[in-house]
Scaffold this motif. Structure first.
Motif, PDB file in Angstrom:
ATOM      1  N   GLN A 188       0.845  -1.184   0.000  1.00 56.13           N
ATOM      2  CA  GLN A 188       0.000   0.000   0.000  1.00 56.13           C
ATOM      3  C   GLN A 188       0.883   1.237   0.000  1.00 56.13           C
ATOM      4  OE1 GLN A 188      -2.700   0.083   3.270  1.00 56.13           O
ATOM      5  NE2 GLN A 188      -3.715   1.939   2.583  1.00 56.13           N
ATOM      6  N   GLU A 189       0.606   2.137  -0.945  1.00 56.37           N
ATOM      7  CA  GLU A 189       1.309   3.411  -1.017  1.00 56.37           C
ATOM      8  C   GLU A 189       0.261   4.511  -1.063  1.00 56.37           C
ATOM      9  OE1 GLU A 189       3.793   3.335  -4.461  1.00 56.37           O
ATOM     10  OE2 GLU A 189       4.822   1.520  -3.839  1.00 56.37           O
ATOM     11  N   ASP A 190       0.566   5.651  -0.538  1.00 56.33           N
ATOM     12  CA  ASP A 190      -0.330   6.805  -0.409  1.00 56.33           C
ATOM     13  C   ASP A 190      -1.583   6.777  -1.309  1.00 56.33           C
ATOM     14  OD1 ASP A 190       2.257   7.277  -1.921  1.00 56.33           O
ATOM     15  OD2 ASP A 190       1.010   8.848  -2.815  1.00 56.33           O
ATOM     16  N   GLY A 191      -2.657   6.185  -0.798  1.00 57.09           N
ATOM     17  CA  GLY A 191      -3.939   6.166  -1.490  1.00 57.09           C
ATOM     18  C   GLY A 191      -4.060   5.148  -2.607  1.00 57.09           C
TER      19      GLY A 191
END
Length: 177
Positions: free
Chosen positions: A47-50
């Motif tokens: 998971q990366e920013d959004g």
């Protein structure tokens, strides 16, 4: 000829949805929570920013297929918690008036083609069944549960050993919403 070293897919996370990735993917929303474990060892989920990011290093044909499958499952989980899934079905009979009712975790179909014993269809998981008049509505947040429940109801009224052009009685899918 260029060789794809890393294949990457990104799934945007809409507002109001919370996704956590550890040994299983958990999606939380206002309508509930869905969890799923993905076992394919070559697909790395992070998971990366959004964004939910799916990556495969040095992908083979099966890895590419699994990447698309996992992306579709996670997208369906997110869509289920934002909009939900609803399938509308129609009760059709010409010869014998059948009655359909919900009893516990089963849909009971009585007097189908004049049969003495009722036919039953299992309601799977978190799917909800609503019967009003000649319309059956199956809804829920998990697409697989809703689809399997709808299929169980349709299969319970499958006609065997008779001409399907004449005997068109049954419960059939009308719309997916």
């Amino acid at each position: 000829m260029a060789l794809a070293v890393v294949m990457r897919e990104e799934i945007p996370i809409p507002e109001g949805i919370e996704v956590t990735v550890d040994d299983m993917v958990t999606v939380k929303g206002s309508q509930g929570e869905l969890k799923r474990k993905f076992k394919h060892h070559n697909v790395k989920i992070s998971q990366e920013d959004g964004l939910v990011v799916l990556e495969v290093r040095f992908p083979k044909k099966k890895d590419k297929a699994m990447l698309g499958t996992i992306k579709a499952h996670i997208t369906n989980m997110i869509e289920g918690l934002t909009q939900g899934f609803t399938y509308r079905m129609k009760i059709v009979y010409a010869h014998f008036p059948m009655t359909v009712k919900l009893t516990g975790g089963k849909v009971v179909i009585e007097n189908f083609l004049g049969e003495r014993y009722p036919r039953t269809a299992k309601v799977v998981g978190s799917a909800q069944v609503n019967i009003q008049g000649d319309e059956v509505t199956v809804s829920g947040v998990n697409k697989e549960d809703v689809g399997q429940t709808m299929a169980n109801i349709e299969q319970a009224t499958k006609i065997k050993g008779r001409d399907p052009r004449v005997f068109q009685d049954g419960i059939y899918l009308v719309a997916k919403e």
